[in-house]
Write a protein that holds these residues in place. Structure first.
Motif, mmCIF file in Angstrom:
data_model
loop_
_atom_site.group_PDB
_atom_site.id
_atom_site.type_symbol
_atom_site.label_atom_id
_atom_site.label_comp_id
_atom_site.label_asym_id
_atom_site.label_seq_id
_atom_site.Cartn_x
_atom_site.Cartn_y
_atom_site.Cartn_z
ATOM 1 N N VAL A 185 11.798 -29.954 -13.719
ATOM 2 C CA VAL A 185 11.233 -29.296 -12.554
ATOM 3 C C VAL A 185 11.485 -30.163 -11.401
ATOM 4 C CG1 VAL A 185 9.044 -28.713 -11.476
ATOM 5 C CG2 VAL A 185 9.564 -27.819 -13.388
ATOM 6 N N GLU A 186 11.069 -31.675 -11.775
ATOM 7 C CA GLU A 186 11.344 -32.835 -10.929
ATOM 8 C C GLU A 186 12.731 -32.872 -10.475
ATOM 9 O OE1 GLU A 186 10.592 -37.473 -10.268
ATOM 10 O OE2 GLU A 186 10.076 -36.625 -11.944
ATOM 11 N N ASN A 187 13.917 -32.639 -11.504
ATOM 12 C CA ASN A 187 15.285 -32.619 -11.181
ATOM 13 C C ASN A 187 15.747 -31.654 -10.234
ATOM 14 O OD1 ASN A 187 15.610 -35.150 -12.608
ATOM 15 N ND2 ASN A 187 16.133 -34.019 -14.521
ATOM 16 N N VAL A 188 15.016 -30.366 -10.696
ATOM 17 C CA VAL A 188 15.155 -29.243 -9.802
ATOM 18 C C VAL A 188 14.621 -29.519 -8.139
ATOM 19 C CG1 VAL A 188 14.530 -26.769 -9.191
ATOM 20 C CG2 VAL A 188 15.212 -27.493 -11.497
ATOM 21 N N ALA A 189 13.420 -30.105 -8.198
ATOM 22 C CA ALA A 189 13.057 -30.514 -6.761
ATOM 23 C C ALA A 189 14.087 -31.473 -5.995
ATOM 24 C CB ALA A 189 11.479 -31.022 -6.792
ATOM 25 N N LYS A 190 14.597 -32.329 -6.857
ATOM 26 C CA LYS A 190 15.692 -33.203 -6.330
ATOM 27 C C LYS A 190 16.668 -32.555 -5.631
ATOM 28 C CE LYS A 190 14.367 -37.409 -9.359
ATOM 29 N NZ LYS A 190 14.896 -38.079 -10.483
ATOM 30 N N ILE A 191 17.282 -31.751 -6.434
ATOM 31 C CA ILE A 191 18.352 -30.852 -6.034
ATOM 32 C C ILE A 191 17.854 -29.979 -4.724
ATOM 33 C CG2 ILE A 191 19.709 -28.742 -6.255
ATOM 34 C CD1 ILE A 191 19.692 -29.728 -9.505
ATOM 35 N N ILE A 192 16.770 -29.615 -4.555
ATOM 36 C CA ILE A 192 16.322 -28.861 -3.348
ATOM 37 C C ILE A 192 16.191 -29.730 -2.352
ATOM 38 C CG2 ILE A 192 14.094 -27.656 -2.334
ATOM 39 C CD1 ILE A 192 13.554 -26.478 -5.373
ATOM 40 N N SER A 193 15.770 -30.862 -2.348
ATOM 41 C CA SER A 193 15.632 -31.982 -1.356
ATOM 42 C C SER A 193 17.149 -32.316 -1.005
ATOM 43 C CB SER A 193 14.975 -33.056 -1.918
ATOM 44 O OG SER A 193 14.903 -34.125 -1.026
ATOM 45 N N SER A 194 18.013 -32.470 -1.864
ATOM 46 C CA SER A 194 19.324 -32.513 -1.375
ATOM 47 C C SER A 194 19.923 -31.562 -0.664
ATOM 48 C CB SER A 194 20.069 -32.880 -2.661
ATOM 49 O OG SER A 194 21.463 -33.210 -2.202
ATOM 50 N N MET A 195 19.713 -30.413 -1.054
ATOM 51 C CA MET A 195 20.363 -29.138 -0.284
ATOM 52 C C MET A 195 19.634 -29.097 1.005
ATOM 53 S SD MET A 195 20.642 -26.561 -3.552
ATOM 54 C CE MET A 195 21.303 -25.280 -2.478
ATOM 55 N N ASP A 196 18.374 -29.363 1.097
ATOM 56 C CA ASP A 196 17.473 -29.329 2.443
ATOM 57 C C ASP A 196 18.218 -30.418 3.351
ATOM 58 O OD1 ASP A 196 15.460 -28.234 4.077
ATOM 59 O OD2 ASP A 196 14.417 -29.979 3.484
ATOM 60 N N SER A 197 18.738 -31.548 2.737
ATOM 61 C CA SER A 197 19.378 -32.456 3.888
ATOM 62 C C SER A 197 20.764 -31.959 4.267
ATOM 63 C CB SER A 197 19.377 -33.971 2.911
ATOM 64 O OG SER A 197 18.200 -34.450 2.746
ATOM 65 N N ASP A 198 21.577 -31.182 3.154
ATOM 66 C CA ASP A 198 22.720 -30.780 3.701
ATOM 67 C C ASP A 198 22.528 -29.761 4.660
ATOM 68 O OD1 ASP A 198 23.658 -32.467 1.694
ATOM 69 O OD2 ASP A 198 24.228 -30.874 -0.048
ATOM 70 N N THR A 199 21.723 -28.879 4.520
ATOM 71 C CA THR A 199 21.491 -27.765 5.597
ATOM 72 C C THR A 199 21.089 -28.420 7.012
ATOM 73 O OG1 THR A 199 18.883 -27.338 5.012
ATOM 74 C CG2 THR A 199 20.787 -25.988 3.848
ATOM 75 N N GLU A 200 20.236 -29.343 7.042
ATOM 76 C CA GLU A 200 20.060 -30.219 8.269
ATOM 77 C C GLU A 200 21.528 -30.705 8.848
ATOM 78 O OE1 GLU A 200 17.021 -33.190 7.646
ATOM 79 O OE2 GLU A 200 15.533 -31.669 6.994
ATOM 80 N N GLY A 201 22.046 -31.352 8.048
ATOM 81 C CA GLY A 201 23.423 -31.716 8.405
ATOM 82 C C GLY A 201 24.428 -30.580 9.097
ATOM 83 N N ILE A 202 24.508 -29.554 8.289
ATOM 84 C CA ILE A 202 25.319 -28.418 8.700
ATOM 85 C C ILE A 202 24.790 -27.992 9.940
ATOM 86 C CG2 ILE A 202 25.675 -25.889 8.193
ATOM 87 C CD1 ILE A 202 25.623 -26.849 5.285
ATOM 88 N N GLU A 203 23.520 -27.551 10.188
ATOM 89 C CA GLU A 203 22.688 -27.255 11.349
ATOM 90 C C GLU A 203 23.268 -27.951 12.500
ATOM 91 O OE1 GLU A 203 18.506 -26.986 10.410
ATOM 92 O OE2 GLU A 203 18.980 -25.182 9.503
ATOM 93 N N LYS A 204 23.138 -29.556 12.230
ATOM 94 C CA LYS A 204 23.519 -30.212 13.377
ATOM 95 C C LYS A 204 25.176 -30.037 13.793
ATOM 96 C CE LYS A 204 20.352 -34.120 12.408
ATOM 97 N NZ LYS A 204 20.060 -35.495 12.161
ATOM 98 N N ILE A 253 26.567 -27.449 13.508
ATOM 99 C CA ILE A 253 26.904 -26.115 14.189
ATOM 100 C C ILE A 253 26.712 -26.329 15.461
ATOM 101 C CG2 ILE A 253 25.816 -23.889 14.421
ATOM 102 C CD1 ILE A 253 25.458 -23.803 11.281
ATOM 103 N N ARG A 254 25.466 -27.032 15.932
ATOM 104 C CA ARG A 254 25.251 -27.247 17.157
ATOM 105 C C ARG A 254 26.473 -27.968 18.044
ATOM 106 N NH1 ARG A 254 19.948 -27.732 14.783
ATOM 107 N NH2 ARG A 254 20.144 -30.214 14.695
ATOM 108 N N ARG A 255 26.711 -28.907 17.194
ATOM 109 C CA ARG A 255 27.880 -29.935 17.956
ATOM 110 C C ARG A 255 28.917 -28.897 18.236
ATOM 111 N NH1 ARG A 255 32.546 -32.329 16.763
ATOM 112 N NH2 ARG A 255 32.849 -31.534 14.684
#
Length: 146
Positions: A43-62, A64-66
């Motif tokens: 479960v902790e490893n899955v949470a790490k993956i979620i956190s990593s993907m969340d960071s990726d989506t923030e980068g993608i959103e930035k 997209i705005r650019r």
């Protein structure tokens, strides 16, 4: 390492074994502890993956705005260049320029109407429209009833 759904399945199997009075308590606790540690780690490893993907989506959103800002700048430049060509053709009196790749021409477009105040328009120019449901109001009312 087992998959999370496999670990969950083992928990279900142990629950079935708990109903068996012949199985010693020590064995059940040992099995539960092993599964518990493995489950927690997974479960902790899955949470790490979620956190990593969340960071990726923030980068993608930035990004997209650019890119949207860049698109806006490019469209404004295109519009400016088209206006420049139009103005220069007007100044020189040329109505049409035939090139190797492009033919440019000044043409008359159909006139359009820009309404500033719809209430000032006489009734004879109004077209009846079919009714439209207010789905947001329906949703709000449904939420209040719950």
């Amino acid at each position: 390492m087992s998959k999370l759904y496999e670990i969950s399945e083992r928990y279900k199997n142990i629950q079935v074994l708990l109903d068996n009075p012949e199985l010693p308590d020590g064995e059940i606790k040992k099995a539960l502890d092993n599964i518990g540690e493995e489950f927690d780690l997974k479960v902790e490893n899955v949470a790490k993956i979620i956190s990593s993907m969340d960071s990726d989506t923030e980068g993608i959103e930035k990004e997209i705005r650019r890119l949207q800002e860049r698109e806006k700048i490019m469209k404004n430049r295109i519009k400016g260049l088209k206006n420049y060509i139009y103005e220069q053709m007007q100044v020189t009196g040329k109505k049409k320029i035939k090139g190797v790749l492009f033919t440019l021409a000044i043409q008359k477009n159909a006139p359009s109407v820009n309404i500033l105040d719809e209430n000032a328009i006489p009734e004879k120019y109004r077209v009846p429209q079919p009714f439209k449901l207010d789905k947001k109001a329906i949703l709000t009312d449904l939420k209040q009833d719950i």
